[in-house]
Design an enzyme around this catalytic site. Structure first.
Site, mmCIF file in Angstrom:
data_model
loop_
_atom_site.group_PDB
_atom_site.id
_atom_site.type_symbol
_atom_site.label_atom_id
_atom_site.label_comp_id
_atom_site.label_asym_id
_atom_site.label_seq_id
_atom_site.Cartn_x
_atom_site.Cartn_y
_atom_site.Cartn_z
ATOM 1 N N GLN A 242 0.714 -1.131 -0.136
ATOM 2 C CA GLN A 242 -0.225 -0.100 -0.080
ATOM 3 C C GLN A 242 0.664 1.259 -0.112
ATOM 4 O OE1 GLN A 242 -3.328 -0.493 3.022
ATOM 5 N NE2 GLN A 242 -1.819 -2.100 3.637
ATOM 6 N N ASN A 243 2.257 0.998 0.120
ATOM 7 C CA ASN A 243 3.139 2.136 0.039
ATOM 8 C C ASN A 243 3.545 2.808 -0.991
ATOM 9 O OD1 ASN A 243 3.053 1.344 2.990
ATOM 10 N ND2 ASN A 243 5.157 0.622 2.952
ATOM 11 N N VAL A 244 3.888 4.128 -1.172
ATOM 12 C CA VAL A 244 3.842 4.743 -2.349
ATOM 13 C C VAL A 244 5.373 5.288 -2.331
ATOM 14 C CG1 VAL A 244 1.553 5.553 -2.729
ATOM 15 C CG2 VAL A 244 3.043 6.935 -1.469
ATOM 16 N N HIS B 213 -1.439 1.783 -4.014
ATOM 17 C CA HIS B 213 -1.936 2.933 -4.060
ATOM 18 C C HIS B 213 -0.982 3.988 -4.980
ATOM 19 C CE1 HIS B 213 -3.797 1.940 -0.016
ATOM 20 N NE2 HIS B 213 -4.744 1.433 -0.851
ATOM 21 N N CYS C 283 -2.035 13.810 -14.949
ATOM 22 C CA CYS C 283 -3.049 15.030 -15.358
ATOM 23 C C CYS C 283 -4.279 14.783 -14.508
ATOM 24 C CB CYS C 283 -2.914 15.096 -16.641
ATOM 25 S SG CYS C 283 -4.262 16.610 -17.263
ATOM 26 N N CYS D 172 -2.900 19.846 -21.773
ATOM 27 C CA CYS D 172 -4.124 20.642 -21.799
ATOM 28 C C CYS D 172 -4.234 21.674 -20.892
ATOM 29 C CB CYS D 172 -5.031 19.438 -21.286
ATOM 30 S SG CYS D 172 -4.993 19.078 -19.777
ATOM 31 N N SER E 282 -2.322 -1.401 9.184
ATOM 32 C CA SER E 282 -3.524 -1.407 10.245
ATOM 33 C C SER E 282 -4.557 -2.232 9.900
ATOM 34 C CB SER E 282 -3.796 0.011 10.647
ATOM 35 O OG SER E 282 -3.976 0.735 9.504
ATOM 36 N N ASN F 36 3.315 -7.377 13.160
ATOM 37 C CA ASN F 36 2.815 -5.857 13.601
ATOM 38 C C ASN F 36 3.310 -5.514 15.087
ATOM 39 O OD1 ASN F 36 1.254 -3.169 13.975
ATOM 40 N ND2 ASN F 36 0.020 -3.823 11.995
HETATM 41 P P1 OAD Z 1 -1.143 2.835 9.116
HETATM 42 O O1 OAD Z 1 -0.539 3.715 9.611
HETATM 43 O O2 OAD Z 1 -2.738 2.642 9.079
HETATM 44 O O3 OAD Z 1 -0.667 1.472 9.724
HETATM 45 C C1 OAD Z 1 0.604 1.251 9.909
HETATM 46 C C2 OAD Z 1 0.847 0.029 10.876
HETATM 47 O O4 OAD Z 1 2.157 -0.479 10.914
HETATM 48 C C3 OAD Z 1 0.138 0.034 12.277
HETATM 49 O O5 OAD Z 1 -0.568 -0.956 12.550
HETATM 50 C C4 OAD Z 1 1.411 0.041 13.233
HETATM 51 O O6 OAD Z 1 1.091 -0.762 14.460
HETATM 52 C C5 OAD Z 1 2.353 -0.865 12.287
HETATM 53 N N1 OAD Z 1 3.657 -0.610 12.579
HETATM 54 C C6 OAD Z 1 4.231 0.463 12.898
HETATM 55 N N2 OAD Z 1 5.744 0.214 12.899
HETATM 56 C C7 OAD Z 1 5.878 -0.809 12.839
HETATM 57 C C8 OAD Z 1 7.195 -1.564 12.646
HETATM 58 N N3 OAD Z 1 8.345 -1.190 13.019
HETATM 59 N N4 OAD Z 1 6.837 -2.906 12.628
HETATM 60 C C9 OAD Z 1 5.798 -3.488 12.186
HETATM 61 N N5 OAD Z 1 4.366 -2.858 12.444
HETATM 62 C C10 OAD Z 1 4.676 -1.668 12.567
HETATM 63 O O7 OAD Z 1 -0.720 2.299 7.505
HETATM 64 P P2 OAD Z 1 -1.272 1.506 6.423
HETATM 65 O O8 OAD Z 1 -1.967 0.290 7.111
HETATM 66 O O9 OAD Z 1 -0.280 1.549 5.273
HETATM 67 O O10 OAD Z 1 -3.732 5.447 2.014
HETATM 68 O O11 OAD Z 1 -2.225 2.553 5.767
HETATM 69 C C11 OAD Z 1 -3.069 2.250 4.671
HETATM 70 C C12 OAD Z 1 -3.582 3.305 4.006
HETATM 71 O O12 OAD Z 1 -4.196 4.139 4.862
HETATM 72 C C13 OAD Z 1 -2.339 4.081 3.235
HETATM 73 O O13 OAD Z 1 -1.817 3.247 2.011
HETATM 74 C C14 OAD Z 1 -2.724 5.293 3.165
HETATM 75 C C15 OAD Z 1 -3.441 5.437 4.496
HETATM 76 O O14 OAD Z 1 -4.384 6.646 4.500
HETATM 77 C C16 OAD Z 1 -3.995 6.596 1.249
HETATM 78 O O15 OAD Z 1 -3.637 7.600 1.493
HETATM 79 C C17 OAD Z 1 -5.100 6.326 0.288
#
Ligand code: OAD
Length: 249
Positions: free
Chosen positions: A106-108, A124, A132, A155, A194, A218
């Site tokens: 999900q990382n960019v 993502h 654009c 454009c 998460s 996690n």
């Molecule tokens: P989150 O910030 O929601 O969750 C990060 C998770 O990583 C949490 O559950 C933490 O407990 C865990 N964590 C943090 N440090 C860690 C470590 N060193 N080792 C293991 N786990 C760790 O991030 P995402 O789940 O990626 O989307 O969020 C999903 C999407 O929501 C993102 O892609 C973004 C965001 O809003 C958009 O912007 C559309």
């Protein structure tokens, strides 16, 4: 079986050893140890300081394109300074160990690519790509006339980061590839996410329904923790290198 005992690492190594098809889903937690802020961690997460509705939706961009562009510029600057951490390197090594290995992120931030993974599905988008906002086509170069956001050379529409915002659909072929990887694997690892943002949050469930062993890594509990076959609590940068060194032995 649901457990959070890190002593189960030897058991998980054996499960990985006896299977070929491994799919991994990562979230912001995998990049945290590289200094890239997560979204939902209390204190340090981006969404503890900023409102997603003001920065990461099409409406936000329509209302305040300059603010949104500048927020992404700020994030790009943080990410540019980040180097891959041990968790990211461990996943790059894992890709070489399994005949069928797919990494869904999900990382960019491109950090998986920099660490050495090649088979990556970026759900993502990519914060370093631009498209654009009118034509929805990728734009690599544009004349720098000082506009913020810069304007499309074809454009004249505003350019935006090529990432998926809340309320937007994922590109169909990317979602299909992720679904296929989740439904056809034997082992599914959900790392540093998460597990609350769809459709990514459904991928481990798809894997479970297709009889894969689902393993969460996690530092905190998530909605997946009670459903996964294994839930390892700890830092990805600690647990993943231990898994990989066990696989190499
Ligand atoms: P989150 O910030 O929601 O969750 C990060 C998770 O990583 C949490 O559950 C933490 O407990 C865990 N964590 C943090 N440090 C860690 C470590 N060193 N080792 C293991 N786990 C760790 O991030 P995402 O789940 O990626 O989307 O969020 C999903 C999407 O929501 C993102 O892609 C973004 C965001 O809003 C958009 O912007 C559309």
């Amino acid at each position: 079986m649901h457990t959070s005992n890190p002593d189960l690492i030897p058991e998980i190594i054996e499960i990985l050893r006896s299977n070929n098809r491994v799919t991994v889903l990562t979230g912001a937690g995998i990049s945290a140890e590289s200094g890239v802020p997560t979204f939902r961690d209390a204190q340090t997460g981006l969404w503890s300081k900023f409102q997603p509705t003001e920065l990461a939706t099409p409406q936000a961009f329509r209302q305040n394109p300059k603010l949104v562009w500048e927020w992404y510029t700020w994030r790009r600057e943080i990410i540019k300074k980040a180097l891959p951490n041990p968790a990211l390197f461990a996943l790059a090594e894992m890709e070489k160990l399994f005949p069928e290995f797919v990494l869904i992120t999900q990382n960019v931030d491109r950090l998986h690519r920099i660490a050495g993974n090649e088979r990556i599905i970026e759900l993502h988008g990519d914060i370093f790509k631009t498209k654009c906002s009118v034509e929805n086509i990728a734009v690599k170069d544009w004349p720098d006339k000082g506009d913020i956001p810069p304007l499309c050379p074809h454009c004249g529409g505003m350019l935006r980061p090529d990432v998926v915002w809340f309320g937007e659909s994922l590109p169909a072929r990317i979602l299909e590839a992720a679904w296929e990887a989740a439904s056809s694997c034997q082992v599914f690892l959900a790392i540093g996410t998460s597990s609350v943002v769809e459709p990514a949050a459904s991928l481990p469930i798809v894997a479970l329904h297709n009889s894969a062993v689902v393993i969460e890594i996690n530092s905190q509990d998530t909605p997946l923790s009670g459903i996964a076959n294994y839930s390892l609590k700890g830092a990805a940068g600690d647990i993943l290198p231990r898994l990989v060194s066990g696989l190499n032995r």
